[in-house]
Scaffold this motif. Structure first.
Motif, mmCIF file in Angstrom:
data_model
loop_
_atom_site.group_PDB
_atom_site.id
_atom_site.type_symbol
_atom_site.label_atom_id
_atom_site.label_comp_id
_atom_site.label_asym_id
_atom_site.label_seq_id
_atom_site.Cartn_x
_atom_site.Cartn_y
_atom_site.Cartn_z
ATOM 1 N N LEU A 49 -27.807 -46.075 65.008
ATOM 2 C CA LEU A 49 -26.727 -45.510 64.355
ATOM 3 C C LEU A 49 -27.385 -45.079 62.708
ATOM 4 C CD1 LEU A 49 -23.706 -47.770 65.306
ATOM 5 C CD2 LEU A 49 -24.312 -45.041 65.891
ATOM 6 N N VAL A 50 -27.920 -45.926 62.142
ATOM 7 C CA VAL A 50 -28.349 -45.669 60.660
ATOM 8 C C VAL A 50 -29.193 -44.294 60.689
ATOM 9 C CG1 VAL A 50 -29.878 -46.591 58.842
ATOM 10 C CG2 VAL A 50 -28.366 -47.968 59.875
ATOM 11 N N PHE A 51 -30.172 -44.284 61.618
ATOM 12 C CA PHE A 51 -30.936 -42.949 61.837
ATOM 13 C C PHE A 51 -30.248 -41.837 62.212
ATOM 14 C CE2 PHE A 51 -34.249 -46.119 61.229
ATOM 15 C CZ PHE A 51 -34.885 -45.613 60.076
ATOM 16 N N VAL A 52 -29.267 -41.990 63.013
ATOM 17 C CA VAL A 52 -28.372 -40.733 63.615
ATOM 18 C C VAL A 52 -27.495 -40.331 62.405
ATOM 19 C CG1 VAL A 52 -26.335 -40.120 64.673
ATOM 20 C CG2 VAL A 52 -28.149 -41.238 65.940
ATOM 21 N N TYR A 53 -27.173 -41.271 61.443
ATOM 22 C CA TYR A 53 -26.367 -41.028 60.113
ATOM 23 C C TYR A 53 -27.276 -40.423 59.226
ATOM 24 C CZ TYR A 53 -24.113 -41.461 55.797
ATOM 25 O OH TYR A 53 -23.740 -41.364 54.616
ATOM 26 N N PHE A 55 -29.846 -38.369 60.071
ATOM 27 C CA PHE A 55 -30.047 -37.045 60.757
ATOM 28 C C PHE A 55 -29.067 -36.188 60.334
ATOM 29 C CE2 PHE A 55 -29.417 -33.993 64.164
ATOM 30 C CZ PHE A 55 -30.631 -33.235 63.805
ATOM 31 N N PHE A 56 -27.718 -36.650 60.544
ATOM 32 C CA PHE A 56 -26.512 -35.613 60.202
ATOM 33 C C PHE A 56 -26.516 -35.472 58.800
ATOM 34 C CE2 PHE A 56 -25.395 -36.672 64.412
ATOM 35 C CZ PHE A 56 -25.324 -35.309 64.946
ATOM 36 N N THR A 57 -26.749 -36.523 58.094
ATOM 37 C CA THR A 57 -26.525 -36.235 56.338
ATOM 38 C C THR A 57 -27.494 -35.423 55.732
ATOM 39 O OG1 THR A 57 -25.681 -38.528 56.080
ATOM 40 C CG2 THR A 57 -26.718 -37.562 54.096
ATOM 41 N N PHE A 58 -28.705 -35.457 56.543
ATOM 42 C CA PHE A 58 -30.022 -34.434 55.939
ATOM 43 C C PHE A 58 -29.533 -33.208 56.682
ATOM 44 C CE2 PHE A 58 -32.809 -38.158 55.340
ATOM 45 C CZ PHE A 58 -32.970 -37.820 53.658
ATOM 46 N N SER A 59 -29.183 -32.938 57.700
ATOM 47 C CA SER A 59 -28.701 -31.692 58.120
ATOM 48 C C SER A 59 -27.709 -31.069 57.508
ATOM 49 C CB SER A 59 -28.356 -31.884 59.846
ATOM 50 O OG SER A 59 -29.099 -32.120 60.542
ATOM 51 N N TRP A 60 -26.617 -31.847 56.889
ATOM 52 C CA TRP A 60 -25.650 -31.240 56.385
ATOM 53 C C TRP A 60 -26.010 -30.904 54.895
ATOM 54 C CZ3 TRP A 60 -21.562 -28.440 56.103
ATOM 55 C CH2 TRP A 60 -20.789 -28.331 55.213
ATOM 56 N N CYS A 61 -26.828 -31.482 54.297
ATOM 57 C CA CYS A 61 -27.623 -31.339 53.164
ATOM 58 C C CYS A 61 -28.253 -30.025 53.273
ATOM 59 C CB CYS A 61 -28.798 -32.426 52.709
ATOM 60 S SG CYS A 61 -29.594 -31.922 51.373
ATOM 61 N N MET A 62 -29.074 -29.762 54.144
ATOM 62 C CA MET A 62 -29.721 -28.496 54.257
ATOM 63 C C MET A 62 -28.803 -27.409 54.281
ATOM 64 S SD MET A 62 -33.159 -29.355 56.652
ATOM 65 C CE MET A 62 -32.323 -30.298 58.016
ATOM 66 N N ARG A 63 -27.795 -27.613 55.251
ATOM 67 C CA ARG A 63 -26.669 -26.506 55.232
ATOM 68 C C ARG A 63 -26.167 -26.246 53.896
ATOM 69 N NH1 ARG A 63 -23.440 -25.008 60.131
ATOM 70 N NH2 ARG A 63 -22.740 -23.638 58.755
ATOM 71 N N GLN A 64 -25.743 -27.137 52.926
ATOM 72 C CA GLN A 64 -25.227 -26.915 51.739
ATOM 73 C C GLN A 64 -26.220 -26.280 51.092
ATOM 74 O OE1 GLN A 64 -24.241 -31.189 50.806
ATOM 75 N NE2 GLN A 64 -21.958 -30.554 51.213
ATOM 76 N N TYR A 65 -27.330 -26.604 50.849
ATOM 77 C CA TYR A 65 -28.559 -25.951 49.972
ATOM 78 C C TYR A 65 -28.499 -24.425 50.364
ATOM 79 C CZ TYR A 65 -30.591 -29.975 47.621
ATOM 80 O OH TYR A 65 -30.802 -30.938 46.973
ATOM 81 N N ASN A 66 -28.397 -24.056 51.564
ATOM 82 C CA ASN A 66 -28.429 -22.633 52.072
ATOM 83 C C ASN A 66 -27.038 -21.917 51.444
ATOM 84 O OD1 ASN A 66 -30.857 -22.723 53.483
ATOM 85 N ND2 ASN A 66 -29.977 -23.350 55.294
ATOM 86 N N PHE A 67 -25.906 -22.783 51.547
ATOM 87 C CA PHE A 67 -24.809 -22.150 51.005
ATOM 88 C C PHE A 67 -25.016 -21.951 49.426
ATOM 89 C CE2 PHE A 67 -21.926 -24.804 54.335
ATOM 90 C CZ PHE A 67 -22.401 -23.821 55.395
ATOM 91 N N ALA A 68 -25.340 -22.679 48.681
ATOM 92 C CA ALA A 68 -25.644 -22.734 47.291
ATOM 93 C C ALA A 68 -26.489 -21.357 46.906
ATOM 94 C CB ALA A 68 -25.742 -24.030 46.848
ATOM 95 N N ALA A 69 -27.812 -21.328 47.914
ATOM 96 C CA ALA A 69 -28.369 -20.280 47.678
ATOM 97 C C ALA A 69 -28.029 -18.946 47.810
ATOM 98 C CB ALA A 69 -29.570 -20.476 48.562
#
Length: 174
Positions: A49-53, A55-69
């Motif tokens: 569960l910690v590592f699934v969390y 995974f999804f946190t880093f995935s959302w982070c990458m999406r947000q960096y793309n939105f900001a760019a």
């Protein structure tokens, strides 16, 4: 970095599938507290569960960096086309705010890795797990509130950037 996260999850799920062998392997190790198969499976599920969390946190982070760019990149074009510097400035500010949110998500993902590593010590002993978790808290606190990087980053616009503290070289020659 995404493949490494998937490999960690795949490894945890593989061990979960062969938990009876994992329990017997742990039982043969010195200084490891004995645990039932059910308890070992709960520990593995918590670790997953910690590592699934993460995974999804880093995935959302990458999406947000793309939105900001996209926001920052489109601000100049909108300002040039319509002669609206105020609209372009608003997009730049929104991009900066999204970058800040993305950085926060990235920090949460890193922290989950830190605590995931501490959680591994739970397989040895619950006491070691408590000590390791407290140690992670101390490390995260020092990095967040008492680091040299923070001293460099926190300054008012009227000040100059603080100099890095001089450190003695401890390189051994020989």
């Amino acid at each position: 970095m995404p493949p490494a996260r998937l490999i960690i999850l795949a490894g945890i799920l593989t061990v979960l599938g062969a938990s009876d062998r994992a329990v017997s392997l742990l039982a043969d190790m010195p200084l490891v507290q004995q645990a039932s198969q059910g308890m070992s499976e709960i520990k593995l599920l918590c670790l997953a569960l910690v590592f699934v969390y993460a995974f999804f946190t880093f995935s959302w982070c990458m999406r947000q960096y793309n939105f900001a760019a996209v926001l920052v990149g489109s601000a100049r074009m909108i300002g040039e086309r319509h002669g609206q510097r105020a609209g372009a400035q608003g997009l730049r500010l929104a991009g900066g705010a999204v970058y800040s949110l993305a950085a926060n998500q990235f920090n949460l993902g890193l922290r989950s890795y830190y605590f995931g590593m501490a959680m591994l010590s739970w397989f040895v002993s619950p006491w070691l797990f408590m000590v390791m978790s407290a140690g992670v808290c101390v490390v995260v606190y020092r990095r967040e509130f008492h680091s040299d990087v923070l001293d460099v980053m926190v300054f008012t616009p009227t000040e100059s950037v603080p100099e890095q503290p001089a450190r003695e070289s401890t390189v051994a020659i020989g």
